[in-house]
Write a protein that holds these residues in place. Structure first.
Motif, PDB file in Angstrom:
ATOM      1  N   ALA A  12      14.270 -58.860 -42.377  1.00  0.00           N
ATOM      2  CA  ALA A  12      13.973 -58.723 -40.949  1.00  0.00           C
ATOM      3  C   ALA A  12      13.193 -57.440 -40.668  1.00  0.00           C
ATOM      4  N   VAL A  13      13.567 -56.346 -41.323  1.00  0.00           N
ATOM      5  CA  VAL A  13      12.861 -55.078 -41.121  1.00  0.00           C
ATOM      6  C   VAL A  13      11.434 -55.180 -41.629  1.00  0.00           C
ATOM      7  N   PHE A  14      11.256 -55.694 -42.855  1.00  0.00           N
ATOM      8  CA  PHE A  14       9.900 -55.815 -43.389  1.00  0.00           C
ATOM      9  C   PHE A  14       9.058 -56.777 -42.555  1.00  0.00           C
ATOM     10  N   HIS A  15       9.661 -57.867 -42.095  1.00  0.00           N
ATOM     11  CA  HIS A  15       8.927 -58.811 -41.244  1.00  0.00           C
ATOM     12  C   HIS A  15       8.495 -58.120 -39.943  1.00  0.00           C
ATOM     13  N   ALA A  16       9.414 -57.383 -39.338  1.00  0.00           N
ATOM     14  CA  ALA A  16       9.095 -56.708 -38.073  1.00  0.00           C
ATOM     15  C   ALA A  16       7.980 -55.690 -38.255  1.00  0.00           C
ATOM     16  N   LEU A  17       7.987 -54.982 -39.367  1.00  0.00           N
ATOM     17  CA  LEU A  17       6.993 -53.938 -39.595  1.00  0.00           C
ATOM     18  C   LEU A  17       5.695 -54.460 -40.201  1.00  0.00           C
ATOM     19  N   VAL A  26       6.860 -48.959 -32.764  1.00  0.00           N
ATOM     20  CA  VAL A  26       7.803 -48.058 -33.441  1.00  0.00           C
ATOM     21  C   VAL A  26       7.267 -46.630 -33.415  1.00  0.00           C
ATOM     22  N   GLU A  27       5.979 -46.482 -33.681  1.00  0.00           N
ATOM     23  CA  GLU A  27       5.360 -45.151 -33.673  1.00  0.00           C
ATOM     24  C   GLU A  27       5.460 -44.519 -32.287  1.00  0.00           C
ATOM     25  N   LYS A  28       5.160 -45.284 -31.245  1.00  0.00           N
ATOM     26  CA  LYS A  28       5.224 -44.746 -29.872  1.00  0.00           C
ATOM     27  C   LYS A  28       6.651 -44.335 -29.515  1.00  0.00           C
ATOM     28  N   LEU A  29       7.626 -45.127 -29.955  1.00  0.00           N
ATOM     29  CA  LEU A  29       9.014 -44.845 -29.610  1.00  0.00           C
ATOM     30  C   LEU A  29       9.596 -43.671 -30.400  1.00  0.00           C
ATOM     31  N   GLU A  58      13.635 -56.113 -31.813  1.00  0.00           N
ATOM     32  CA  GLU A  58      15.050 -56.091 -31.419  1.00  0.00           C
ATOM     33  C   GLU A  58      15.892 -56.936 -32.359  1.00  0.00           C
ATOM     34  N   SER A  59      15.366 -58.072 -32.762  1.00  0.00           N
ATOM     35  CA  SER A  59      16.087 -58.947 -33.696  1.00  0.00           C
ATOM     36  C   SER A  59      16.353 -58.241 -35.027  1.00  0.00           C
ATOM     37  N   ALA A  60      15.412 -57.411 -35.443  1.00  0.00           N
ATOM     38  CA  ALA A  60      15.580 -56.657 -36.687  1.00  0.00           C
ATOM     39  C   ALA A  60      16.474 -55.433 -36.480  1.00  0.00           C
ATOM     40  N   GLY A  61      16.817 -55.149 -35.243  1.00  0.00           N
ATOM     41  CA  GLY A  61      17.664 -54.006 -34.943  1.00  0.00           C
ATOM     42  C   GLY A  61      16.921 -52.689 -34.844  1.00  0.00           C
ATOM     43  N   LEU A  62      15.590 -52.739 -34.890  1.00  0.00           N
ATOM     44  CA  LEU A  62      14.793 -51.513 -34.868  1.00  0.00           C
ATOM     45  C   LEU A  62      14.631 -50.924 -33.473  1.00  0.00           C
ATOM     46  N   VAL A  63      14.706 -51.773 -32.467  1.00  0.00           N
ATOM     47  CA  VAL A  63      14.528 -51.339 -31.077  1.00  0.00           C
ATOM     48  C   VAL A  63      15.700 -51.849 -30.252  1.00  0.00           C
ATOM     49  N   CYS A  74      12.965 -49.148 -23.670  1.00  0.00           N
ATOM     50  CA  CYS A  74      13.161 -49.354 -25.101  1.00  0.00           C
ATOM     51  C   CYS A  74      13.335 -48.016 -25.805  1.00  0.00           C
ATOM     52  N   ARG A  75      14.115 -48.039 -26.861  1.00  0.00           N
ATOM     53  CA  ARG A  75      14.270 -46.854 -27.704  1.00  0.00           C
ATOM     54  C   ARG A  75      14.462 -47.305 -29.142  1.00  0.00           C
ATOM     55  N   LEU A  76      14.151 -46.413 -30.050  1.00  0.00           N
ATOM     56  CA  LEU A  76      14.303 -46.711 -31.474  1.00  0.00           C
ATOM     57  C   LEU A  76      15.765 -46.693 -31.880  1.00  0.00           C
TER      58      LEU A  76
END
Length: 110
Positions: A12-17, A26-29, A58-63, A74-76
């Motif tokens: 999920a993380v690799f897919h999101a990124l 992600v960079e902006k946050l 959000e699904s990946a839990g990153l945001v 939104c926040r990281l």
């Protein structure tokens, strides 16, 4: 074999990124919390399309997002990166060792 967090978490993380727009978010946050409209305004797409990108993050839990009044913020959530970081660390060590061995071999057998 080294045990990692659930493969689905790493996937999920690799897919999101994997998408440039999501990496930009992600960079902006990294600079702190931002509204969805402020984040979306930096990308040449409809708000609906942008919200789909946020849903992947959000699904990946990153945001993480919260609603304050009529505005969604939104926040990281950087802890979500840990499974992918661990995967990269272990695999980086593996490949680094193999490349070092190859370099030694090539130096010994020019």
């Amino acid at each position: 074999m080294v045990e990692f967090a659930a493969a689905a978490d790493v996937d999920a993380v690799f897919h999101a990124l994997a998408d440039r727009t999501r990496r930009d978010v992600v960079e902006k946050l990294r600079g702190g919390e931002a509204s969805v409209s402020a984040l979306a305004g930096q990308h040449p797409m409809s708000l609906a399309a942008f919200v789909k990108h946020l849903a992947v993050l959000e699904s990946a839990g990153l945001v993480l997002s919260t609603k304050k009044g009529r505005t969604r913020w939104c926040r990281l959530a950087p802890a979500a990166l840990r499974p992918a970081e661990e995967w990269m660390r272990v695999h980086g060590e593996l490949w680094s060792g193999r490349l070092d061995a190859l370099e030694r071999h090539l130096e010994e057998h020019p």
